[in-house]
Design an enzyme around this catalytic site. Sequence first.
Site, mmCIF file in Angstrom:
data_model
loop_
_atom_site.group_PDB
_atom_site.id
_atom_site.type_symbol
_atom_site.label_atom_id
_atom_site.label_comp_id
_atom_site.label_asym_id
_atom_site.label_seq_id
_atom_site.Cartn_x
_atom_site.Cartn_y
_atom_site.Cartn_z
ATOM 1 N N HIS A 73 40.455 32.575 42.924
ATOM 2 C CA HIS A 73 41.196 33.847 43.039
ATOM 3 C C HIS A 73 40.553 34.885 42.115
ATOM 4 O O HIS A 73 40.822 34.948 40.932
ATOM 5 C CB HIS A 73 42.668 33.618 42.681
ATOM 6 N N HIS A 98 39.060 39.000 42.400
ATOM 7 C CA HIS A 98 38.835 40.224 43.185
ATOM 8 C C HIS A 98 37.515 40.877 42.764
ATOM 9 O O HIS A 98 37.275 41.060 41.571
ATOM 10 C CB HIS A 98 39.957 41.232 42.943
ATOM 11 N N ASP A 143 36.559 44.035 43.018
ATOM 12 C CA ASP A 143 36.733 45.290 42.260
ATOM 13 C C ASP A 143 37.289 45.021 40.862
ATOM 14 O O ASP A 143 37.038 45.794 39.934
ATOM 15 C CB ASP A 143 37.606 46.301 43.030
ATOM 16 N N GLY A 155 47.653 43.953 46.840
ATOM 17 C CA GLY A 155 48.264 45.256 46.610
ATOM 18 C C GLY A 155 49.659 45.134 46.028
ATOM 19 O O GLY A 155 50.067 44.064 45.558
ATOM 20 N N GLU A 158 54.643 37.367 42.685
ATOM 21 C CA GLU A 158 53.959 37.929 41.511
ATOM 22 C C GLU A 158 54.806 39.112 41.009
ATOM 23 O O GLU A 158 55.413 39.042 39.954
ATOM 24 C CB GLU A 158 52.544 38.376 41.894
ATOM 25 N N ASP A 203 41.660 36.089 38.568
ATOM 26 C CA ASP A 203 42.180 37.285 39.246
ATOM 27 C C ASP A 203 41.217 38.470 39.118
ATOM 28 O O ASP A 203 40.545 38.810 40.084
ATOM 29 C CB ASP A 203 43.587 37.657 38.736
#
Length: 339
Positions: free
Chosen positions: A7, A9, A11, A177, A207, A284
């Site tokens: 997991h 991302h 960005d 998001g 979350e 993350d």
Amino acid sequence: MKHVDLHLHLDGAVTVAIARKLAKLQGITLPENDQELERLLTVPEDCESLTDFLKCFALPLSLMQTREGLSEAVRLVVNDLQSQGVIYAEIRFAPQLHLEQGMTQEEAIRAALEGIKKAGECIDHAAEGNMAAQIKVNLILCAMRGDGNESANEETLRLAKKWLVADGGVVAMDLAGAEALFPTGKYRELFAKAKELKIPFTIHAGEADGAESVKLALEFGANRIGHGVRSQEDPQVLQLLKENQIPLEMCPTSNRQTHAVEDMSRYPFMDYLQHGLKVTLNTDDPGIEGTTMEAEYRYMEQRFGLDEDGKRTLLQNAVDAAFTTEEVKNWMRMELGLR
Ligand code: ADE
Ligand code: ZN
């Protein structure tokens, strides 16, 4: 220690060093002072929520609006992961967030795949004769929570199907998001189609919203849950996760920074692990949070007493949960000393 990160991302993985390289490549001006750039790229001390946290993504995203920028970002992130001992990573990104300068979602996917390929070539070159330096990377395509982006999400779904492979490319979908603003229920149809098309998927749930969100994601047929921290709010949801052995992609530093749980002394990670839930440990957004897999393990050891047995279980869970082939899983098990 060798690591698996399921997991992560794209960005959220942009560090100051990576931002500088991407800016230079594209003639983009950034603040000259590293501290100022770091302040823009990382989560502020007073971050109050996931919605606040997500504001940090504007700058890294602005550096990935061209094919060249996106591909190079992937290459640099993979290089960083490899140098940190990560042997397998699933990098996720939302193609629809890379269209500001005319790329299509499909071009964004191609650019990301090219970045993985280039990273592989660099690593092979640097590591001739040293197999230990290998890293395998797959991509997860994120649909985004929001309003007015329904057709963009449909396009992501279409492309996920088109590009789906068992390993070595796009392997799954996700929903990312602001969960508190755009609840999971809104995405029922999207994931019904994903299921029909046999696209594996994970959903960020439990979350910034409660256990009900996890329950819905499970109802949709999610193969894994992103975070799921708040599942403990409903014992029935915990039971469902356990019975079905649905992997939870947990990310402690992120959960602390976004206040997914108000009081970290009550962080349920160890409880979940001890009760036989399929917990995995991940970063993350390593750039934005200032973390690495090594730091996440250290944090769990020091703050929550994670021991060697626990670490082994986390690794086994990560391998079992990975969106890849049995062959790659067996390679991971060998690399990680799990057999
Ligand atoms: N995008 C990046 N990090 C995220 C998170 N923790 N939750 C939802 N979307 C994200
Ligand atoms: Zn995430």
